[in-house]
Write an enzyme that holds these catalytic residues in place. Structure first.
Site, PDB file in Angstrom:
ATOM      1  N   SER A  32      38.467  36.065  38.333  1.00  0.00           N
ATOM      2  CA  SER A  32      38.529  35.743  39.569  1.00  0.00           C
ATOM      3  C   SER A  32      39.953  35.653  39.105  1.00  0.00           C
ATOM      4  CB  SER A  32      38.370  34.810  39.843  1.00  0.00           C
ATOM      5  OG  SER A  32      38.499  34.820  41.854  1.00  0.00           O
ATOM      6  N   ARG A  33      40.879  35.606  40.519  1.00  0.00           N
ATOM      7  CA  ARG A  33      42.380  36.001  40.253  1.00  0.00           C
ATOM      8  C   ARG A  33      42.634  34.496  40.233  1.00  0.00           C
ATOM      9  NH1 ARG A  33      42.978  38.156  46.314  1.00  0.00           N
ATOM     10  NH2 ARG A  33      41.107  36.993  46.716  1.00  0.00           N
ATOM     11  N   HIS A  75      39.427  48.500  43.026  1.00  0.00           N
ATOM     12  CA  HIS A  75      38.288  49.589  41.988  1.00  0.00           C
ATOM     13  C   HIS A  75      39.082  50.630  41.533  1.00  0.00           C
ATOM     14  CE1 HIS A  75      34.330  49.150  44.473  1.00  0.00           C
ATOM     15  NE2 HIS A  75      34.649  47.827  44.120  1.00  0.00           N
ATOM     16  N   LYS A  93      30.007  50.047  45.114  1.00  0.00           N
ATOM     17  CA  LYS A  93      30.558  51.329  46.221  1.00  0.00           C
ATOM     18  C   LYS A  93      31.613  50.522  47.011  1.00  0.00           C
ATOM     19  CE  LYS A  93      26.065  51.249  48.034  1.00  0.00           C
ATOM     20  NZ  LYS A  93      26.605  49.451  47.073  1.00  0.00           N
TER      21      LYS A  93
END
Length: 142
Positions: A32-33, A75, A93
């Site tokens: 994660s960040r 993405h 997606k």
């Protein structure tokens, strides 16, 4: 294969919940960040390795494939980083924000010899083969 998850958002939680009940899926790491977010996610899903950045997970030699569940505008960068580090990728997606990015990702995956796919599971349902057959026959869509 050892899986990594890039993201700790809602869609990543859905993926982790599904993976947890599958016998042949082992989630090895989450990134994660922030390490705090990765730790909270990992604690919830019993994931042993936690990273506070995508780069750290990309460099983990034990991660074979990465599920990318970040917001769609991230993405491309996430896939590129993972592929450059030899990881197979399953990306939520929408795959990329434009066709040029998608072409670049597929070319890079081919160059690096890794598999990359959009996580559009319904595409794998048998009914799609029937639809493709009917369209190819000219019965509809002609």
């Amino acid at each position: 294969m050892n899986w990594g998850i890039l993201s700790t958002g809602v869609i990543a939680k859905n993926f982790a919940e599904t993976a947890r009940v599958m016998n042949d899926v082992h989630i090895h790491a989450v990134a994660s960040r922030t390490l705090e977010n990765a730790n909270a996610f990992a604690d919830r899903f019993d994931i042993p390795v936690r990273y506070g950045s995508a780069l750290e997970m990309a460099q983990d030699p034990q991660v074979d494939i990465v599920y990318i569940g970040t917001p769609h505008n991230a993405h491309y960068e996430g896939m590129k980083l993972m592929i450059e580090n030899g990881k197979h990728v399953l990306c939520e997606k929408s795959f990329t924000t434009d066709a040029q990015q998608a072409r670049e990702i597929f070319a890079l995956a081919k160059e690096k010899g890794v598999f990359v796919m959009e996580a559009f599971w319904t595409k794998l349902c048998p009914v799609y083969r029937d639809v493709e057959r009917v369209i190819a026959s000219g019965e509809i869509g002609g």
